[in-house]
Design an enzyme around this catalytic site. Structure first.
Site, short mmCIF file in Angstrom:
data_model
loop_
_atom_site.label_atom_id
_atom_site.label_comp_id
_atom_site.label_asym_id
_atom_site.label_seq_id
_atom_site.Cartn_x
_atom_site.Cartn_y
_atom_site.Cartn_z
CE1 TYR A 162 -3.60 2.66 0.51
CE2 TYR A 162 -2.17 3.47 2.26
CZ TYR A 162 -3.26 3.66 1.42
OH TYR A 162 -3.99 4.83 1.47
N1 NAP Z 1 -8.94 7.31 4.87
C1 NAP Z 1 -7.62 7.41 5.09
O1 NAP Z 1 -7.14 7.32 6.23
C2 NAP Z 1 -6.72 7.67 3.92
C3 NAP Z 1 -5.42 8.11 4.18
C4 NAP Z 1 -4.57 8.36 3.11
C5 NAP Z 1 -5.02 8.16 1.81
N2 NAP Z 1 -6.29 7.72 1.59
C6 NAP Z 1 -6.70 7.50 0.19
O2 NAP Z 1 -7.92 8.19 -0.05
C7 NAP Z 1 -8.59 7.58 -1.15
C8 NAP Z 1 -10.07 7.44 -0.82
O3 NAP Z 1 -10.21 6.54 0.25
P1 NAP Z 1 -11.28 6.74 1.41
O4 NAP Z 1 -10.51 6.84 2.68
O5 NAP Z 1 -12.24 7.79 1.06
O6 NAP Z 1 -11.94 5.28 1.41
P2 NAP Z 1 -13.42 4.74 1.20
O7 NAP Z 1 -14.40 5.47 2.04
O8 NAP Z 1 -13.29 3.27 1.36
O9 NAP Z 1 -13.73 5.08 -0.33
C9 NAP Z 1 -13.12 4.39 -1.36
C10 NAP Z 1 -13.82 4.74 -2.66
O10 NAP Z 1 -13.18 4.02 -3.72
C11 NAP Z 1 -14.17 3.27 -4.43
N3 NAP Z 1 -13.62 2.03 -4.91
C12 NAP Z 1 -13.08 1.01 -4.18
N4 NAP Z 1 -12.75 -0.01 -4.97
C13 NAP Z 1 -13.10 0.38 -6.25
C14 NAP Z 1 -13.01 -0.27 -7.51
N5 NAP Z 1 -12.54 -1.51 -7.64
N6 NAP Z 1 -13.43 0.42 -8.60
C15 NAP Z 1 -13.94 1.67 -8.48
N7 NAP Z 1 -14.03 2.31 -7.31
C16 NAP Z 1 -13.62 1.66 -6.20
C17 NAP Z 1 -15.28 3.03 -3.43
O11 NAP Z 1 -16.54 2.88 -4.08
P3 NAP Z 1 -17.30 1.51 -4.49
O12 NAP Z 1 -17.16 0.54 -3.37
O13 NAP Z 1 -18.71 1.98 -4.74
O14 NAP Z 1 -16.64 1.06 -5.76
C18 NAP Z 1 -15.28 4.34 -2.65
O15 NAP Z 1 -16.04 5.30 -3.35
C19 NAP Z 1 -7.86 6.26 -1.41
O16 NAP Z 1 -7.02 6.41 -2.55
C20 NAP Z 1 -7.02 6.07 -0.16
O17 NAP Z 1 -5.86 5.30 -0.39
C21 NAP Z 1 -7.16 7.47 2.60
#
Ligand code: NAP
Length: 263
Positions: free
Chosen positions: A153
Site C-alpha cells: 500500500y
Molecule cells: N482514509 C484514510 O485514512 C486515507 C489516508 C490516506 C489516503 N487515503 C486515500 O484516499 C482515497 C479514498 O479513500 P477513502 O478513505 O475515502 O476510502 P473509502 O471510504 O473506502 O472510499 C473508497 C472509494 O473508492 C471506491 N472504490 C473502491 N474499490 C473500487 C473499484 N474496484 N473500482 C472503483 N471504485 C472503487 C469506493 O466505491 P465503491 O465501493 O462503490 O466502488 C469508494 O467510493 C484512497 O485512494 C485512499 O488510499 C485514505
C-alpha cells in the site's frame, strides 16, 4: 459567471471522493461520479442536484477491471467539458505484505496504481492539448513514511506522489495544474472495508473527512503541488525537498563512490 466545467471524481460513493463531490458541486462544478456502487452514486447525485443545482452523472466502473478503466479514460479524453479529474479511488491491504495474499496485493495495485496512472496520464494529455485542466491525485502520508503501515500500500502511494511530481514538471508548461494530496488517517470507510477500524488509533490522530477535503481544496486554491493537510509548517516540506534536490549532482557519476573500494 463562466462555467467551471465538469469534475470527474473516482471513488465518489463514499469517504474522501464523496466529500470532494459535495464540495465541488457547491463550488458550481457539474460532476461525473465514478465508483462501483450505483445505488450510492445515484443517491449522492440526486442530493447534489437538489442542493447545488448542478448536473451530476453516474458512471459505474470497477477500476480493477482494465475494460472499465478504458471506459472512464475514453470519457476523459472525449468530453471537452471535463476540466478537473480527482483521481481518488483506492483501497488498503488488510495485512502486512509479509502475511498478505499476493493476488489481493495485485488487485490493490490495479486500483491504486494502474487505474490511477492511466486516468492521470489520459487527463494530462487531453488537458495539455486544451491548454488547461486540473488533476488531483490522492496519495497518502505513507508515501513519506514507508517504515509504517503496510508495504505494498505504501509503495502504491509513493508511486502516486512521484508520478504527480513528474507530471507537474511535464504538464505545467502546457497549462495543466497537478496536485497530490497526502492525507494522514482520515475517518472514512477504508479500514472497515479491509476488516479493520479507526478505533485502534488515538482520536487526535484521525482527521474528519470534511476538514481533510476542505484543506486539500484550500491547498489547491493556494497553488500547492503537494498538499499535506496535517503538516503544521510547510517549511518542513521545503527542507525535505531541498535535501532531496541537493543529492542531484551526485546521483549519477562515472565511478562508484570510494567506500565501495572499486578501483
Ligand atoms: N482514509 C484514510 O485514512 C486515507 C489516508 C490516506 C489516503 N487515503 C486515500 O484516499 C482515497 C479514498 O479513500 P477513502 O478513505 O475515502 O476510502 P473509502 O471510504 O473506502 O472510499 C473508497 C472509494 O473508492 C471506491 N472504490 C473502491 N474499490 C473500487 C473499484 N474496484 N473500482 C472503483 N471504485 C472503487 C469506493 O466505491 P465503491 O465501493 O462503490 O466502488 C469508494 O467510493 C484512497 O485512494 C485512499 O488510499 C485514505
Amino acid at each position: 459567471m463562466a462555467s467551471l466545467g465538469t469534475a470527474l471524481v473516482t471513488g465518489a460513493s463514499s469517504g474522501i471522493g464523496a466529500t470532494y463531490a459535495d464540495r465541488l458541486a457547491k463550488r458550481g462544478y457539474d460532476l461525473v461520479l465514478v465508483a462501483r456502487d450505483r445505488q450510492r452514486l445515484e443517491a449522492l447525485a440526486a442530493r447534489l442536484t437538489a442542493e447545488a443545482g448542478v448536473a451530476v452523472e453516474v458512471l459505474t466502473a470497477d477500476l480493477t477491471e482494465r475494460s472499465d478503466v478504458r471506459r472512464v479514460e475514453d470519457r476523459i479524453r472525449a468530453d471537452a467539458a471535463i476540466t478537473l479529474v480527482v483521481n481518488n479511488a483506492g483501497m488498503v491491504s488488510p495485512t502486512p505484505l509479509i502475511e498478505a495474499d499476493i493476488d489481493e496485493l495485485e488487485t490493490m495495485i490495479e486500483l491504486n496504481v494502474v487505474a490511477a496512472h492511466r486516468l492521470a496520464v489520459a487527463a494530462s494529455q487531453v488537458f495539455a492539448k486544451r491548454g488547461k485542466g486540473t488533476i488531483v491525485n490522492i496519495a497518502s502520508v505513507v508515501a513519506l513514511i514507508p517504515e509504517q503501515f503496510h508495504g505494498t500500500y505504501n509503495a502504491t502511494k509513493a508511486f502516486i506522489l512521484n508520478l504527480t511530481q513528474s507530471l507537474n514538471v511535464e504538464a505545467a508548461p502546457h497549462g495543466v495544474r497537478v496536485q497530490a494530496v497526502l492525507p494522514g488517517l482520515t475517518r472514512t470507510e477504508i479500514f472497515d472495508r479491509a476488516g479493520s477500524s479507526f478505533d485502534r488509533f488515538p482520536p487526535d490522530r484521525v482527521m474528519d473527512v470534511g476538514d481533510l477535503v476542505d484543506a486539500a481544496l484550500a491547498g489547491l486554491d493556494q497553488g500547492e503541488t503537494i498538499t499535506v493537510p496535517s503538516l503544521p509548517d510547510t517549511a518542513d516540506w521545503q527542507v525535505l525537498t531541498a535535501a532531496r534536490l541537493a543529492l542531484g549532482p551526485n546521483l549519477s557519476r562515472a565511478k562508484p563512490a570510494a567506500r565501495y573500494g572499486v578501483a
